[in-house]
Design a protein around this motif. Structure first.
Motif, mmCIF file in Angstrom:
data_model
loop_
_atom_site.group_PDB
_atom_site.id
_atom_site.type_symbol
_atom_site.label_atom_id
_atom_site.label_comp_id
_atom_site.label_asym_id
_atom_site.label_seq_id
_atom_site.Cartn_x
_atom_site.Cartn_y
_atom_site.Cartn_z
ATOM 1 N N TYR A 378 1.083 -1.247 -0.210
ATOM 2 C CA TYR A 378 0.028 0.141 0.169
ATOM 3 C C TYR A 378 0.590 1.365 0.163
ATOM 4 N N LEU A 379 2.183 1.142 1.108
ATOM 5 C CA LEU A 379 3.191 2.232 0.726
ATOM 6 C C LEU A 379 3.473 2.983 -0.156
ATOM 7 N N ALA A 380 4.316 1.357 -0.746
ATOM 8 C CA ALA A 380 4.184 1.502 -2.392
ATOM 9 C C ALA A 380 3.480 2.065 -3.759
ATOM 10 N N ALA A 381 3.018 1.768 -3.463
ATOM 11 C CA ALA A 381 1.331 2.436 -4.445
ATOM 12 C C ALA A 381 1.043 4.053 -3.913
ATOM 13 N N VAL A 382 0.438 4.155 -2.835
ATOM 14 C CA VAL A 382 0.438 5.973 -2.328
ATOM 15 C C VAL A 382 1.865 6.984 -3.151
ATOM 16 N N LEU A 383 2.365 6.071 -2.770
ATOM 17 C CA LEU A 383 4.151 7.421 -3.226
ATOM 18 C C LEU A 383 4.315 7.325 -4.244
ATOM 19 N N ARG A 384 3.813 6.304 -5.466
ATOM 20 C CA ARG A 384 4.792 6.192 -7.146
ATOM 21 C C ARG A 384 4.002 7.753 -7.574
ATOM 22 N N PRO A 385 2.354 8.441 -7.799
ATOM 23 C CA PRO A 385 1.708 8.867 -7.748
ATOM 24 C C PRO A 385 2.439 10.924 -7.130
ATOM 25 N N VAL A 386 3.036 10.679 -6.036
ATOM 26 C CA VAL A 386 3.998 11.948 -5.763
ATOM 27 C C VAL A 386 4.574 12.178 -6.161
ATOM 28 N N TRP A 387 5.850 11.612 -7.534
ATOM 29 C CA TRP A 387 6.785 12.209 -8.247
ATOM 30 C C TRP A 387 6.306 12.398 -9.329
ATOM 31 N N ARG A 388 5.257 11.298 -10.701
ATOM 32 C CA ARG A 388 5.146 11.302 -11.230
ATOM 33 C C ARG A 388 3.685 12.046 -12.378
ATOM 34 N N VAL A 389 3.217 13.121 -10.526
ATOM 35 C CA VAL A 389 2.850 14.194 -11.309
ATOM 36 C C VAL A 389 3.000 15.265 -10.774
ATOM 37 N N ASP A 390 2.856 15.937 -11.628
ATOM 38 C CA ASP A 390 2.623 17.834 -11.443
ATOM 39 C C ASP A 390 1.956 18.410 -10.320
ATOM 40 N N TRP A 391 1.642 18.203 -9.632
ATOM 41 C CA TRP A 391 0.956 18.999 -8.638
ATOM 42 C C TRP A 391 0.421 20.472 -8.685
#
Length: 426
Positions: A378-391
């Protein structure tokens, strides 16, 4: 009058969601009373749930072409008419009840997707931000889950399962009336005259496939929904039994999440636009996701578990409206029906196998190992968008008139990206 459309959409959502919660209680009770078979009960319920996401996806091109208002009204009318069959024919046989619920599931998927699409447009008409409209819609959903289920239990106990279906039909009828009288359709994508339904469906698929940030978020939805189902269906009840606790602890933990998320969703509607997006996402997903699993793996007492679940509810109410807002900003208005319903279909894909996955982990390594595996995944899954998305917030966060959608697509598309717009529901 500016709030008329947004109030109408939210009230209609409240009616529909309450009807759905009523069905989740009334239908199993009705089947169990008739057959006494848990297997037949599960089969009948599955007939309502399984078509939900699939028909949403299939309805995507229609949502973009003929408008979500009509799809919402048509879906609710079909469901209401089907649910009054017991009033006309008496108690239906099991095969007819199963067929009824299959039709309800097929109609409810597109209708729910239509209301979701109407929220940002209704918020714009009310002079409100997309974030505020989505935050209010999230609060309505969580309230229906927390309160509607309890109300459903009381209605079933008072009226019986069959008559409770009439109440659900009445709620859907009211939802149809509200949408028809208060909501205006957004500008629709007429497309080319020679553009077929399948071409439109492929266009939505190509857009999602070509958008790396949206793909990252969609993958996160698939994994986390699967793990959430494993937790709620298998791991949490097994943890409670292994620790000598009864079902009260499980119910209290889950209801705490729901109630806390209502408050934080309302807070997000009030001042969510002023919060830093990346940090809000991080705090929200870390507090609401892996912590619910890892607190069980650490063997903490029930009081600590319930406290952590309360924090999880607060995080959930914060980051879910943010993800919904980002979707609205990233997907051009003309494609939103096709792309958002495709994302929803993928998000639901992991749910049917979640319980099986949790059971397999239990058999392979025991409860503690299963909890640690799920928590770290779960931790790995939710952390991936942190760097893949322009927030970063777009120049114009106002909901999408068609010209603004074109500007957004041009501004965000990377070099050489034809149909690509980088950045980006249980």
């Amino acid at each position: 009058m500016r709030w008329r459309g947004l109030s109408g959409v939210l009230t209609s959502q409240a009616c529909t969601l309450s009807a759905n919660r009523l069905l989740t209680v009334a239908v199993p009770w009705l089947v169990l009373e008739r057959t006494g078979s848990a297997a037949q009960t599960g089969l009948v319920v599955a007939c309502q749930v399984l078509p939900y996401a699939f028909t949403q996806w299939l309805a995507g091109p229609l949502l973009d072409r003929i408008g979500p208002r009509r799809i919402s009204a048509a879906g609710d009318v079909v469901s209401a008419v089907v649910l009054i069959v017991p009033a006309l024919l008496g108690t239906p046989p099991l095969w007819l009840l199963t067929l009824m619920l299959l039709v309800v599931g097929c109609a409810d998927g597109p209708a729910s997707a239509a209301k979701r699409l109407l929220v940002p447009f209704a918020a714009a008409d009310a002079g409100q931000s997309t974030a505020r409209g989505v935050g209010l819609a999230t609060a309505v959903e969580r309230t229906a889950t927390a309160v509607g289920t309890a109300l459903a239990g009381w209605l079933v106990a008072t009226l019986g399962g069959g008559r409770a279906l009439w109440v659900a039909a009445a709620m859907l009828g009211v939802a149809t009336l509200i949408v028809t009288l208060t909501v205006t359709d957004p500008v629709r994508d007429r497309g080319r005259d020679d553009e077929s339904y399948l071409t439109r469906l492929r266009t939505g698929t190509a857009f999602l496939r070509g958008n790396a940030p949206l793909r990252a978020v969609t993958a996160m939805f698939v994994v986390t929904n699967l793990l959430d189902q494993a937790l709620m269906a298998v791991l949490l009840p097994v943890w409670a039994r292994a620790g000598g606790h009864d079902a009260t602890v499980v119910g209290l933990a889950l209801s705490t999440v729901g109630l806390a998320s209502i408050a934080s969703a309302l807070a997000s509607a009030g001042f969510g636009t002023r919060l830093p997006r990346r940090l809000t996402y991080l705090i929200g997903v870390l507090s609401s996701g892996p912590t619910r699993i890892l607190v069980l793996a650490l063997g903490l007492p029930p009081e600590a578990v319930i406290a952590v679940y309360a924090l999880a509810g607060i995080g959930s109410g914060l980051f879910n409206p943010l993800l919904e807002t980002l979707q609205v900003e990233l997907i051009p208005a003309a494609l939103r029906g096709r792309v958002q319903t495709l994302i929803s279909a993928w998000a639901w894909a992991g749910i049917p196998v979640g319980g099986l996955f949790g059971a397999a982990l239990l058999n392979l390594g025991g409860l503690t190992a299963a909890l640690w595996v799920c928590g770290l995944a779960y931790l790995a899954a939710v952390l991936r968008p942190v760097w893949r998305v322009d927030w970063s917030v777009p120049v114009s966060a106002a909901p999408p008139a068609e010209p603004e959608s074109r500007k957004l697509r041009i501004r965000l598309a990377g070099p050489g990206a034809a149909a690509r717009v980088p950045v980006r529901r249980n």
